[in-house]
Scaffold this motif. Structure first.
Motif, PDB file in Angstrom:
ATOM      1  N   PRO A   1       0.821  -1.216   0.000  1.00  0.00           N
ATOM      2  CA  PRO A   1       0.000   0.000   0.000  1.00  0.00           C
ATOM      3  C   PRO A   1       0.852   1.261   0.000  1.00  0.00           C
ATOM      4  O   PRO A   1       1.887   1.337   0.659  1.00  0.00           O
ATOM      5  CB  PRO A   1      -0.799  -0.117   1.305  1.00  0.00           C
TER       6      PRO A   1
ATOM      7  N   SER B   1      -2.857   0.708  -4.120  1.00  0.00           N
ATOM      8  CA  SER B   1      -1.806  -0.286  -4.271  1.00  0.00           C
ATOM      9  C   SER B   1      -0.654   0.269  -5.091  1.00  0.00           C
ATOM     10  O   SER B   1      -0.862   0.954  -6.097  1.00  0.00           O
ATOM     11  CB  SER B   1      -2.360  -1.537  -4.958  1.00  0.00           C
TER      12      SER B   1
ATOM     13  N   LYS C   1      -4.471  -4.008   3.623  1.00  0.00           N
ATOM     14  CA  LYS C   1      -4.105  -3.491   2.298  1.00  0.00           C
ATOM     15  C   LYS C   1      -5.280  -3.550   1.331  1.00  0.00           C
ATOM     16  O   LYS C   1      -5.553  -2.582   0.600  1.00  0.00           O
ATOM     17  CB  LYS C   1      -2.932  -4.304   1.747  1.00  0.00           C
TER      18      LYS C   1
END
Length: 464
Positions: A92, A98, A283
């Motif tokens: 992250p 991402s 994440k």
């Protein structure tokens, strides 16, 4: 259902992190000819010597397969594979989205080395929705620069592996998801997974074939995010119920059992505790929220899921304050550090937040974990539970390692300044802990035992 025909295939897996290494090892284990590629020379050398860089039950046992090899040579990996997995990390960014730079680098590398014959490029990394088309374009751009024409297709094949049982999950999946536009590529992937689909390596080979979900690229990519976000939400939900149970005197374990027997709900992921961590849930939930934000979709439920989880991590600290009052100068021992058992992963582990908060409040923190031997946190690591308990004002069970069920808690209680145990995973038997002499508290369950304080001898004041 008719069994799929087994066929040995040449496979390359680019990236030997958690997902790539387990994927490559398991595909070799079921009979395929697998090359794993990584640009880390030291890691590749260790893997060639049979030394896995991570702790994962069963992984070391299958790394010695003659069908499995490791290299730093990307060109050799691309040339070898008729199916090429992209399995690099997508950590992250501070924004929550991402970081796909490693996926981009691998996609360009594939395009720089790829030639004939036809290949299937598989996105195994958890990537933002739309990445399948993006990877295809990156490869085509590199091929155009080389003035090379060749045939390939991109497939999304998200992983659903749980740390601590990843090898088992690879060989005994609930489903296999394949996203793509090409029937030819999908059929190649069915052939690849035939031994798994047919349950030839399953714990129970009598079960029906593994379901294969065939869909488009975007839907396959979304399935991964949606699955993890739902599981994270379910855990945050039961933790919020646990906090209500704590106030009204109910037992969340009984509540979870009662609702879990409802077939619409199910019993899994209803274990209340100090919340979720690791490398996936945090994440993926953040990334999904960022994707939604890009397209103007509000995600109030997901925001609440994360906020509830962050609060829940410190629930054991609040219970320590409730019991010990001022924590400054107190010694607290943590049983476990990893975010879950059977892994050495400390990424986003609740233990790290607990340690930081206890230190802020002036407590001295010790910890014992069966796997962890070093940690970059203000905590003193000890080598046995007995050493951990000595002179502690309280113990906190942070990770539900199986061995913690069988400790000699009577002996531990005798070693402590105050025999208090906060069970952050609702893992231990309250009655057993009470019999051992502990005052036992858990998450959303009634406390048991007596809160006994050391006797302080008082002397009468001397006459003036």
């Amino acid at each position: 259902m008719e069994l799929l025909e087994n066929k040995v295939m040449r496979v390359s897996v680019i990236g030997t992190g958690y997902v790539g290494l387990v994927t490559g090892a398991c595909l070799a284990h079921i009979g395929h000819d697998v090359i794993c590629v990584d640009n880390n020379v030291e890691k590749v050398a260790a893997l060639q010597a049979g030394q896995p860089p991570i702790y994962e039950p069963g992984l070391a046992d299958i790394l010695g397969s003659e069908q499995l090899s490791f290299t730093t040579d990307l060109a050799a990996g691309v040339d070898h594979g008729e199916i090429i997995f992209i399995a690099v990390g997508t950590p992250p960014l501070p924004s929550g989205e991402s970081d796909t730079r490693y996926v981009e680098a691998v996609a360009r590398g594939i395009g720089q080395h790829m030639g004939e014959p036809y290949k299937v490029i598989v996105n195994k990394s958890t990537v933002p929705v739309g990445s399948g088309d993006w990877v295809r374009r990156l490869i085509l751009d590199e091929l155009a620069c080389r003035q090379v024409q060749t045939s390939f297709d991109v497939v999304s094949n998200p992983e659903f592996l749980r740390e601590g049982s990843a090898v088992y999950d690879s060989l005994n999946p609930d489903r296999i998801v394949l996203g793509g536009r090409s029937p030819k590529a999908i059929e190649r992937m069915r052939q690849l997974y035939a031994p798994i689909i047919n349950r030839q390596f399953a714990m129970d080979s009598t079960l029906p074939q593994v379901p294969v979900v065939v869909t488009d690229l975007a839907s396959a990519e979304m399935i991964k995010y949606a699955a993890n976000a739902f599981l994270a939400t379910k855990i945050s939900f039961i933790n919020e119920i646990a906090n209500i149970c704590d106030r009204i005197g109910a037992d969340v374990t009984q509540v979870a059992k009662g609702i879990g027997l409802d077939s619409r709900i199910g019993e899994k992921f209803l274990q209340a505790g100090i919340g979720w961590g690791g490398s996936c849930f945090p994440k993926d939930v953040s990334a999904l929220m960022h994707i939604a934000q890009d397209y103007g979709v509000e995600t109030a439920l997901l925001e609440a899921t994360i906020a509830t989880n962050q609060r829940q991590r410190l629930q054991v600290v609040y219970q320590l304050q409730k019991t010990l009052k001022i924590l400054k100068g107190k010694t607290i021992g943590l049983l476990g550090l990893t975010f879950k058992p059977n892994t050495d992963d400390l990424r986003d582990a609740p233990a790290l937040d607990i340690i930081a908060e206890l230190q802020r409040l002036g407590a001295k923190v010790k910890a014992y974990d069966p796997i962890i031997t070093e940690v970059s946190a203000p905590v003193t690591l000890v080598d046995t539970p007995t050493t951990l308990a000595y002179d502690c004002d309280a113990l906190v069970l942070v990770t539900d390692w199986a061995e913690f069920k069988d400790l000699d808690y009577t002996d531990l209680a005798r070693s402590m300044t105050h025999p208090i145990l906060i069970d952050g995973r609702n893992f231990l038997n309250p009655q057993r802990l009470q019999q051992a002499g502990f005052y036992y508290q858990a998450i959303g369950r009634p406390s048991v035992g007596q809160l006994l304080w050391p006797t302080v001898k008082r002397f009468p004041a001397l006459a003036a």
